[in-house]
Design an enzyme around this catalytic site. Structure first.
Site, PDB file in Angstrom:
ATOM      1  CD  GLU A  18      42.894  48.529  38.407  1.00 42.57           C
ATOM      2  OE1 GLU A  18      43.753  49.269  37.879  1.00 42.57           O
ATOM      3  OE2 GLU A  18      42.204  47.719  37.750  1.00 42.57           O
ATOM      4  CG  LEU A  30      44.214  40.306  44.627  1.00 43.11           C
ATOM      5  CD1 LEU A  30      44.712  41.718  44.814  1.00 43.11           C
ATOM      6  CD2 LEU A  30      43.162  39.979  45.645  1.00 43.11           C
ATOM      7  CE1 TYR A  31      43.792  39.156  36.834  1.00 45.55           C
ATOM      8  CE2 TYR A  31      45.667  40.517  37.454  1.00 45.55           C
ATOM      9  CZ  TYR A  31      44.462  40.371  36.806  1.00 45.55           C
ATOM     10  OH  TYR A  31      43.911  41.420  36.128  1.00 45.55           O
ATOM     11  CG  ASN A  66      44.836  45.264  35.366  1.00 45.84           C
ATOM     12  OD1 ASN A  66      43.792  45.742  35.806  1.00 45.84           O
ATOM     13  ND2 ASN A  66      45.182  44.005  35.547  1.00 45.84           N
ATOM     14  CB  VAL A  67      46.477  47.619  40.124  1.00 45.86           C
ATOM     15  CG1 VAL A  67      46.960  47.077  41.458  1.00 45.86           C
ATOM     16  CG2 VAL A  67      47.358  48.761  39.656  1.00 45.86           C
ATOM     17  CG  HIS A  79      39.805  38.657  35.546  1.00 48.69           C
ATOM     18  ND1 HIS A  79      40.115  37.738  36.511  1.00 48.69           N
ATOM     19  CD2 HIS A  79      38.492  38.942  35.733  1.00 48.69           C
ATOM     20  CE1 HIS A  79      39.039  37.484  37.250  1.00 48.69           C
ATOM     21  NE2 HIS A  79      38.051  38.206  36.792  1.00 48.69           N
ATOM     22  CD  GLU A 138      40.213  29.945  42.004  1.00 48.01           C
ATOM     23  OE1 GLU A 138      39.572  30.778  42.680  1.00 48.01           O
ATOM     24  OE2 GLU A 138      41.224  30.255  41.332  1.00 48.01           O
TER      25      GLU A 138
END
Lengths: 78, 472
Positions: free
Chosen positions: B224, B163-164, B160-161, B182, B273
């Protein structure tokens, strides 16, 4: 030792100093993990002026919800 | 059209007049975030910002808003910067269908120039700063994180790639928010069930195609990197991490390697957020950083996030819409026309579809709720006819105002899942969802007075073509 503006513990420590000497320090509170820079506005750095809605009571921290919950160890998983 | 690395893309932005360099001295707080917020308030064609004179630093260089406008999104795809949004959507969808494009492997990368394994201090190495006033600390929020499926490590797509958001919580410690919807949450659970740490690698300052692929809601077993290859039209270049069997983007500025500590949770947040609300503080997993390498004089990329619209919304607009479009087309290949899921990461989605019979549009709406992305988002689905452009909100509002009868066309489905960051969810992660059917009723759903729709004067299409050519 410094007072954390957010949870008001007195255990905060300097984690870095500005490469240009004397401009600022960055402090970190090991109780609520709040981080701030000494050059920030006093609404961030001053415990008396820190917004009340964002204050953290150290007693509440151990009760914070786990996201995600810690799963049970599963025997035989490898 | 592939960009060699992050700097290559910044050069393109500069050449195209889409990069604004701020050489006046700015304070890390509040100037960096304030300048970005101000820029986001100035419309949807804004440039990226490049700061090179930051109070207290000697050589920090920070790029922000790199993808924060439709022209920059078009340039990411190698298209002319004035490409209309709808055209970007259909071109993205066309390239999405080229998936998968296998990666190109390299032995070394520019980021191997400088390596640090002793006395790591993220606060020294990275020019970190606060974004919003209530944030609990300094965050990495445009870094990609790579991890591998432990049950099936040989299936490439399950690497997995993503954005977190990651809070910097110590000299070598990060906090991470793994939202259950996710993929990283699956890998953390696999490791913790074994009582093991999860190896991860984090890349900062990436060229925008991998950032786009990392923020696309792909299926769990879709790579990804192989999607980045599809989007850029040639194989994506990767190089192996040093401490784990993980692939890294070749063109990154900075790499952090480390591990998620099994069974550890620590207070994290709040963080302003994409919902326009703070997340609240919760106990989240911790990443320990063991190795850092970076280019000399690295450029630190950061993203301002807050009340929409910000860079996030441009970055995850088209690439959220396209997977929903494709998955709906899988179910209804002859009907689905376009999907606009650009509003708050798809909490609102607008679907344009043909209808086969009465009630059909409601079924399309319900299918959207059960797509992988819909399970965590799609709280409100608006379904419109094929001749309504879902990217044209005045047209969508027209459809709602004239086609929808609340008695028949508002469907509420109770007790569904949603990402816990939705501030209206109660309890966090649970919500009712709504489908608004704004399509024209057709048989056997016979109601209303829809037999005399307004048409256009003859020759409008020809004039539209002629005038758009004259205006180019």
């Amino acid at each position: 030792m410094h007072i954390c503006p957010r949870c008001e513990s007195n255990r905060s420590e300097v984690v870095t100093r500005s490469p240009v000497k004397g401009a600022w320090e960055v402090l970190l509170c090991p109780v609520c993990m709040f981080t701030w820079r000494t050059s920030e506005p006093d609404s961030i750095t001053d415990p008396a002026k820190y917004k009340s809605a964002f204050k953290v009571n150290p007693q509440d921290i151990p009760n914070a919800a786990h996201v995600p919950p810690i799963p049970e160890w599963v025997q035989g998983r490898s | 059209m592939a960009y060699k690395d992050f700097r290559d893309f910044l050069h393109t932005l500069e050449k195209e007049g889409q990069l604004l360099t701020i050489s006046d001295e700015v304070k890390p707080e509040p100037d960096l975030a304030a300048a970005n917020r101000a820029l986001n308030n100035m419309g949807d064609k804004t440039p990226a910002l490049f700061f090179n004179n930051i109070y207290g630093y000697t050589d920090a260089r920070i790029a922000m808003n790199v993808m924060g406008s439709w022209p920059n999104h078009a340039l990411m795809m190698g298209m002319p910067k004035n490409t209309p949004l709808k055209e970007q959507f259909f071109e993205f969808a066309r390239r999405y269908e080229q998936f998968p494009v296998p990666v190109k492997r390299e032995e070394t990368a520019p980021f191997h120039e400088v390596e640090i394994t002793e006395d790591i201090n993220l606060f020294d190495i990275l020019p970190l700063f606060r974004l919003n006033q209530g944030d609990g600390g300094f965050y990495l929020d445009k870094a990609i994180l790579v991890s591998r499926d432990l049950d099936d490590p040989d299936t490439y797509g399950k690497q997995n790639v993503g954005l977190y958001r990651m809070q910097v919580k110590g000299k070598n410690r990060l906090g991470i928010q793994p939202v259950p919807q996710h993929d990283i949450a699956i890998h953390i659970r696999q490791a913790e069930e074994r009582g093991e740490n999860l190896k991860v690698a984090i890349a900062l300052g990436c060229e925008p195609v991998i950032t786009t692929a990392a923020s696309t809601p792909l299926l769990y077993d879709q790579s990804e990197y192989e999607m980045a290859g599809a989007i850029q039209g040639e194989p994506y270049r990767v190089v192996k991490a040093k401490d784990a069997d993980l692939d890294l983007p070749w063109g990154a500025e900075v790499i952090l390697e480390g591990e998620v500590l099994a069974g550890e949770r620590e207070f994290e947040g709040p963080f302003g957020e994409f919902t326009g609300h703070y997340s609240g503080g919760r106990a989240m997993p911790v990443i320990q950083i063991n190795r850092i390498y970076h280019r000399k004089q690295p450029i630190f990329e950061h993203l301002y996030i807050g009340m929409p619209w910000t860079e996030t919304d441009y970055m995850i607009g088209v690439n959220t819409s396209v997977p929903l479009f494709q998955q709906l087309k899988d179910a209804f290949p002859n009907e689905i026309v376009a999907v606009n899921a650009m509003y708050t990461h798809g909490l609102v989605a607008i679907i344009s579809t043909k209808t086969r019979y009465g009630g059909f549009a409601k079924a399309v709406g319900m299918r959207a709720l059960t797509t992988p992305h819909g399970l965590g988002y799609c709280k409100l689905v608006i379904v419109v006819d094929e001749d309504v452009d879902p990217f044209n909100l005045p047209q969508v509002m027209w459809a709602l105002s004239t086609k929808l009868h609340p008695k028949h066309d508002a469907v509420i489905v109770p007790g569904l899942s949603i990402l816990p960051l939705d501030p209206g969810s109660d309890p966090a992660g649970m919500t009712h969802k709504m489908i608004l059917d704004a399509t024209t009723p057709i048989a056997p759903d016979i109601r209303g007075h829809y037999s005399q729709p307004l048409d256009s004067p003859l020759g409008v299409a020809e004039w539209e073509k002629k005038l758009s050519q004259m205006l180019r």
